[in-house]
Design a protein around this motif. Structure first.
Motif, PDB file in Angstrom:
ATOM      1  N   ALA A 192       0.624  -1.040  -0.255  1.00  0.00           N
ATOM      2  CA  ALA A 192       0.076   0.754  -0.280  1.00  0.00           C
ATOM      3  C   ALA A 192       0.739   1.174   0.334  1.00  0.00           C
ATOM      4  O   ALA A 192       0.448   2.252   0.139  1.00  0.00           O
ATOM      5  CB  ALA A 192      -1.317  -0.252   1.396  1.00  0.00           C
ATOM      6  N   GLY A 193       2.461   1.139   0.197  1.00  0.00           N
ATOM      7  CA  GLY A 193       3.059   1.906   0.324  1.00  0.00           C
ATOM      8  C   GLY A 193       3.464   2.509   1.132  1.00  0.00           C
ATOM      9  O   GLY A 193       4.105   4.048   1.153  1.00  0.00           O
ATOM     10  N   ILE A 194       3.224   2.135   1.914  1.00  0.00           N
ATOM     11  CA  ILE A 194       3.334   2.651   3.583  1.00  0.00           C
ATOM     12  C   ILE A 194       4.440   1.653   4.444  1.00  0.00           C
ATOM     13  O   ILE A 194       4.760   0.621   4.681  1.00  0.00           O
ATOM     14  CB  ILE A 194       2.063   2.088   4.496  1.00  0.00           C
ATOM     15  N   THR A 195       5.732   2.285   3.428  1.00  0.00           N
ATOM     16  CA  THR A 195       7.263   1.431   4.060  1.00  0.00           C
ATOM     17  C   THR A 195       7.539   2.170   5.222  1.00  0.00           C
ATOM     18  O   THR A 195       7.150   3.001   5.669  1.00  0.00           O
ATOM     19  CB  THR A 195       7.599   1.599   2.653  1.00  0.00           C
ATOM     20  N   TYR A 196       8.765   2.030   5.251  1.00  0.00           N
ATOM     21  CA  TYR A 196       9.215   1.772   7.383  1.00  0.00           C
ATOM     22  C   TYR A 196       9.450   3.570   7.160  1.00  0.00           C
ATOM     23  O   TYR A 196       9.365   4.226   7.779  1.00  0.00           O
ATOM     24  CB  TYR A 196      10.459   0.962   7.572  1.00  0.00           C
ATOM     25  N   ASP A 197      10.047   3.527   5.776  1.00  0.00           N
ATOM     26  CA  ASP A 197      10.343   4.474   5.414  1.00  0.00           C
ATOM     27  C   ASP A 197       9.771   5.827   4.785  1.00  0.00           C
ATOM     28  O   ASP A 197       9.848   6.933   6.143  1.00  0.00           O
ATOM     29  CB  ASP A 197      11.428   5.186   4.018  1.00  0.00           C
ATOM     30  N   ALA A 198       8.849   5.339   4.666  1.00  0.00           N
ATOM     31  CA  ALA A 198       7.830   6.115   4.167  1.00  0.00           C
ATOM     32  C   ALA A 198       6.753   6.893   5.913  1.00  0.00           C
ATOM     33  O   ALA A 198       6.437   7.779   6.096  1.00  0.00           O
ATOM     34  CB  ALA A 198       6.606   6.197   3.027  1.00  0.00           C
ATOM     35  N   GLY A 199       6.658   5.870   6.668  1.00  0.00           N
ATOM     36  CA  GLY A 199       6.583   5.683   8.065  1.00  0.00           C
ATOM     37  C   GLY A 199       6.975   6.650   9.091  1.00  0.00           C
ATOM     38  O   GLY A 199       6.496   7.472   9.321  1.00  0.00           O
ATOM     39  N   LEU A 200       8.287   6.465   8.940  1.00  0.00           N
ATOM     40  CA  LEU A 200       9.233   7.443   9.489  1.00  0.00           C
ATOM     41  C   LEU A 200       8.788   9.127   8.768  1.00  0.00           C
ATOM     42  O   LEU A 200       9.316   9.698   9.818  1.00  0.00           O
ATOM     43  CB  LEU A 200      10.802   7.157   9.003  1.00  0.00           C
TER      44      LEU A 200
END
Length: 334
Positions: A192-200
């Motif tokens: 869904a595009g919610i990676t660790y990097d995007a989440g951080l």
């Protein structure tokens, strides 16, 4: 209630009453064996026919949001289960094998909320970990094998912090193992595009005092976790490693440089659960920990060994100490 749903309830209730952390369904030609993981040991419970298992597997797949028609690829799903007043989150995973699929179910209690002082066998170790929480930035790692209680400890630490301080705490998890109040929990979902990097990046906009990275599983997540610690926040995370020294070796294998370990890593707590002698009708487990911090941690980072004449308490030493105090039964110590 259908016969299949009734069988599911019976198995889950039996597992919960046995304090099992996992259910394993292992298919063979004529039958399917069911095992419970109880206090780290895999215990045979019962067997069912392949016909009954096929219905049970379809029931679990449908209930947990998996694709019932997909039998050639591994799948993951989740669902909730309530037993009287207690709520549990179930994490389901299928694995294709020849002409069938095996199924594993992890049972995650949602209503248990142990305080830190009840998690650890030795109060001195609890007090030492509490001092770690006074840091404003850097990384604290909890390590150990699957089922050693790392996530339970992480959750208890966060709860202790936000009770004592008005902290903004954010977790990045894959998956979220327990719903927590007063904490922002982000479900990592790469599809869904919610990676660790995007989440951080999103989490940092919420001005957190504390970030929890659920588990370091690979090089990418390791570098992400250390990057998060470099942002000037306190970061808690977990890692699979056999002991405290093995944690440093694993991080270096993942490409974390010595300078990053030295500048960012506050401490390591490698955790094991041991069953202790108690009056309760079921055996209780508590954590013993190999703790690395300060000068000893820095020495270990550079020399890849723990000096023999140091204050470091190994798991072997801790088990002997627990036995001497009467915490461990003879059969466990032997």
């Amino acid at each position: 209630m259908s016969a299949t749903a009734n069988l599911s309830n019976q198995l889950l209730i039996a597992a919960i009453q046995s304090t099992a952390s996992d259910l394993h369904f292992s298919p063979y030609h004529q039958k399917v064996d069911i095992h419970f993981r109880i206090h780290g040991k895999r215990i045979f419970h019962s067997a069912i026919s392949t016909q009954v298992y096929a219905k049970l597997l379809s029931y679990y797949k449908f209930s947990s949001g998996m694709d019932i028609g997909e039998i050639k690829k591994p799948q993951n799903g989740s669902l909730s289960f309530r037993n009287k007043e207690h709520l549990f989150s179930l994490r389901l995973s299928t694995l294709p094998i020849q002409s069938n699929e095996s199924l594993a179910i992890r049972i995650l209690p949602q209503t248990d909320s142990l305080s830190l002082d009840k998690l650890f066998l030795f109060p001195s170790q609890y007090q030492r970990i509490k001092r770690w929480l006074g840091h404003q930035s850097g990384m604290i790692l909890f390590t150990g094998p699957t089922g050693s209680g790392k996530t339970t400890t992480l959750y208890a630490l966060i709860q202790a912090l936000i009770k004592e301080n008005s902290y903004q705490a954010i977790t990045l998890e894959d998956p979220i193992e327990k719903d927590m109040e007063n904490i922002i929990q982000v479900q990592v979902n790469e599809r869904a595009g919610i990676t660790y990097d995007a989440g951080l990046k999103a989490a940092l906009r919420h001005d957190p005092d504390l970030i929890m990275v659920g588990e370091i599983r690979d090089k990418q997540t390791a570098h992400f976790a250390f990057h998060a610690a470099h942002t000037g926040h306190l970061v808690l995370s977990s890692l699979h490693a056999r002991d405290a020294l093995g944690t440093i070796l694993r991080l270096k294998e993942m490409g974390i440089q010595t300078i990053d370990l030295e500048q960012t890593l506050i401490s390591i707590a490698s955790q094991q659960l041991v069953p202790i002698s108690a009056a309760a009708h079921l055996p209780r487990r508590a954590a013993i920990l190999e703790l690395l911090d300060g000068d000893l941690l820095h020495y270990t980072i550079h020399h890849h060994t723990i000096p023999p004449q140091s204050y470091f308490n190994s798991f072997d030493h801790l088990r002997r100490k627990a036995y001497a105090f009467g915490y461990l039964p003879d059969e466990i110590f032997s």
